[in-house]
Design an enzyme around this catalytic site. Structure first.
Site, PDB file in Angstrom:
ATOM      1  N   TYR A  24      40.443  40.639  68.007  1.00 17.79           N
ATOM      2  CA  TYR A  24      40.330  40.973  66.574  1.00 17.79           C
ATOM      3  C   TYR A  24      39.021  40.442  65.973  1.00 17.79           C
ATOM      4  O   TYR A  24      38.295  41.174  65.291  1.00 17.79           O
ATOM      5  CB  TYR A  24      41.548  40.419  65.818  1.00 17.79           C
ATOM      6  CG  TYR A  24      41.412  40.564  64.321  1.00 17.79           C
ATOM      7  CD1 TYR A  24      41.448  41.821  63.724  1.00 17.79           C
ATOM      8  CD2 TYR A  24      41.204  39.447  63.514  1.00 17.79           C
ATOM      9  CE1 TYR A  24      41.278  41.957  62.353  1.00 17.79           C
ATOM     10  CE2 TYR A  24      41.046  39.576  62.135  1.00 17.79           C
ATOM     11  CZ  TYR A  24      41.079  40.830  61.560  1.00 17.79           C
ATOM     12  OH  TYR A  24      40.904  40.975  60.211  1.00 17.79           O
ATOM     13  N   TYR A  65      43.511  48.246  50.584  1.00 16.61           N
ATOM     14  CA  TYR A  65      44.449  47.147  50.309  1.00 16.61           C
ATOM     15  C   TYR A  65      45.183  47.333  48.976  1.00 16.61           C
ATOM     16  O   TYR A  65      45.723  48.395  48.717  1.00 16.61           O
ATOM     17  CB  TYR A  65      43.718  45.783  50.323  1.00 16.61           C
ATOM     18  CG  TYR A  65      42.723  45.640  51.407  1.00 16.61           C
ATOM     19  CD1 TYR A  65      43.113  45.693  52.734  1.00 16.61           C
ATOM     20  CD2 TYR A  65      41.372  45.447  51.142  1.00 16.61           C
ATOM     21  CE1 TYR A  65      42.198  45.548  53.753  1.00 16.61           C
ATOM     22  CE2 TYR A  65      40.439  45.300  52.152  1.00 16.61           C
ATOM     23  CZ  TYR A  65      40.861  45.354  53.457  1.00 16.61           C
ATOM     24  OH  TYR A  65      39.955  45.212  54.453  1.00 16.61           O
ATOM     25  N   VAL A 120      34.768  43.120  54.403  1.00 18.85           N
ATOM     26  CA  VAL A 120      34.168  42.029  53.613  1.00 18.85           C
ATOM     27  C   VAL A 120      32.698  41.785  53.961  1.00 18.85           C
ATOM     28  O   VAL A 120      32.036  40.983  53.302  1.00 18.85           O
ATOM     29  CB  VAL A 120      34.983  40.714  53.714  1.00 18.85           C
ATOM     30  CG1 VAL A 120      36.333  40.850  53.040  1.00 18.85           C
ATOM     31  CG2 VAL A 120      35.116  40.238  55.151  1.00 18.85           C
ATOM     32  N   SER A 145      36.489  44.692  58.378  1.00 22.30           N
ATOM     33  CA  SER A 145      37.745  45.459  58.434  1.00 22.30           C
ATOM     34  C   SER A 145      37.583  46.955  58.688  1.00 22.30           C
ATOM     35  O   SER A 145      38.580  47.643  58.891  1.00 22.30           O
ATOM     36  CB  SER A 145      38.524  45.272  57.135  1.00 22.30           C
ATOM     37  OG  SER A 145      39.159  44.027  57.175  1.00 22.30           O
ATOM     38  N   LYS A 154      39.230  48.413  61.648  1.00 19.84           N
ATOM     39  CA  LYS A 154      40.689  48.570  61.775  1.00 19.84           C
ATOM     40  C   LYS A 154      41.167  50.009  62.015  1.00 19.84           C
ATOM     41  O   LYS A 154      42.003  50.231  62.891  1.00 19.84           O
ATOM     42  CB  LYS A 154      41.383  47.951  60.550  1.00 19.84           C
ATOM     43  CG  LYS A 154      41.261  46.428  60.523  1.00 19.84           C
ATOM     44  CD  LYS A 154      41.706  45.829  59.184  1.00 19.84           C
ATOM     45  CE  LYS A 154      41.613  44.312  59.196  1.00 19.84           C
ATOM     46  NZ  LYS A 154      41.764  43.710  57.867  1.00 19.84           N
TER      47      LYS A 154
END
Ligand code: GLN
Length: 326
Positions: free
Chosen positions: A193, A245, A263, A68, A71
């Site tokens: 992605y 998050y 992760v 992630s 992103k």
């Protein structure tokens, strides 16, 4: 920077590394089977200053997938290509308070809550995917290589693993197709992605990328303007409010820095106009954030006075501290 100062930074990293090296809390991510092969005890810390000084300790050259942490950079590429209004039409910038892979859209506009969770990142991937699969992925890989200061590649085994098991992300993508957020090329957007998440990096690369954000889009070592200045602040703001998050609020409170976790076990934090920090430690907490990554960032922020609103410490700014040490 004087030798005394550089020695002090290296010693600080070593002390923080020693303090947490025996922590064994958390679990390596296993929902993407290929990630379960990571060595749980690997541990590296890197810090890069905007004047191009690089400090590292532990397994800082060990490669892992960015996950992630792709992103914020993909978000930045979308802003550069389409501008603020067009991107905001597809993705909000509100913290969701929910897990990174939650299947939800903002109820009034049906947009994903922000570009740091999977839904928002898939919407961004759909925007930047280009006319062919290879083209969109190559653009991303090349740009990230400029931010890292070296050529980077996709981990093909992780990409296959993501693709084979990514049904939750597929569900999110189809929900967004249904709501008119992404176009009908759903597999193409998901490939973009998954490939972005599968970029192979090491801890030192991540610190250089985050120092590039801290340095107004300019890689501090190669001096190349990788990202335009205009949108870096957009990305840092969203990293600050949404990067961790459903831990984002407590992170802002305790660490006080724009940041992003993945992760794969990586985490980056940006001290605007000063430095980039990264940690690699694949054992994750229940929210999918690296346990030792969080611990190290808390410790460094407290020790070096890096919290964005830390006015109380003498020499609370790292650069002031550096100047004072000269
Ligand atoms: N590839 C992972 C996923 O889509 C990225 C999640 C993460 O790093 N938080 O589920």
């Amino acid at each position: 920077m004087t030798t005394t100062t550089t020695t002090h930074i290296q010693e600080t990293l070593q002390n923080v590394y020693d303090k947490f090296k025996d922590v064994r809390d958390g679990e390596v991510a296993s929902y993407i089977p290929e990630l379960a092969k990571a060595k749980p005890d690997d541990f590296g810390i890197s810090l890069t200053t905007v004047d191009g000084q690089v400090f590292s300790v532990g397994d800082f050259e060990k490669e892992f997938t960015i996950q992630s942490i792709c992103k914020p950079f993909a978000f930045l590429m979308a802003l550069e290509e389409f501008g603020r209004d067009a991107v905001l039409e597809k993705v909000c910038v509100e913290p969701s308070g929910d897990a990174f892979n939650s299947i939800e859209l903002e109820p009034k506009t049906m947009r994903p809550f922000n570009p740091m969770i999977n839904a928002g990142a898939i919407a961004i991937a759909s925007m930047i995917k280009k006319s062919s699969r290879d083209c969109g992925v190559q653009y991303f890989v090349d740009k990230m290589g400029l931010a890292a200061g070296r050529k980077l590649d996709i981990d093909q085994a992780v990409l296959v693993s993501e693709t084979e098991t990514g049904n939750r992300n597929r569900a999110i993508a189809y929900l967004m197709l249904n709501c008119g957020i992404i176009d009908a090329a759903v597999d193409h957007a998901l490939h973009q992605y998954f490939a972005q998440c599968s970029l192979k990096v090491n801890c030192q690369d991540l610190a250089m990328m985050s120092a590039t954000l801290a340095n107004m889009g300019i890689n501090p070592v190669t001096k190349q303007q990788v990202f335009g200045l205009e949108y870096v602040k957009d990305v840092l703001a969203v990293m600050f409010t949404c990067g961790l998050y459903d831990y984002a609020g407590e992170w802002a409170y305790r660490v006080g820095l724009p940041a992003k976790s993945g992760v794969g076990g990586g985490i980056v934090a940006v001290v605007n106009r000063q430095l980039g920090i990264s940690v690699y430690s694949p054992r994750l907490d229940a929210k999918g954030n690296s346990v030792r990554g969080i611990a190290v960032c808390k410790e460094l922020a407290a020790h070096l006075g890096l919290h964005a609103f830390d006015f109380t410490n003498v020499g609370s700014s790292f650069m002031e501290w550096l100047t004072a040490a000269k």
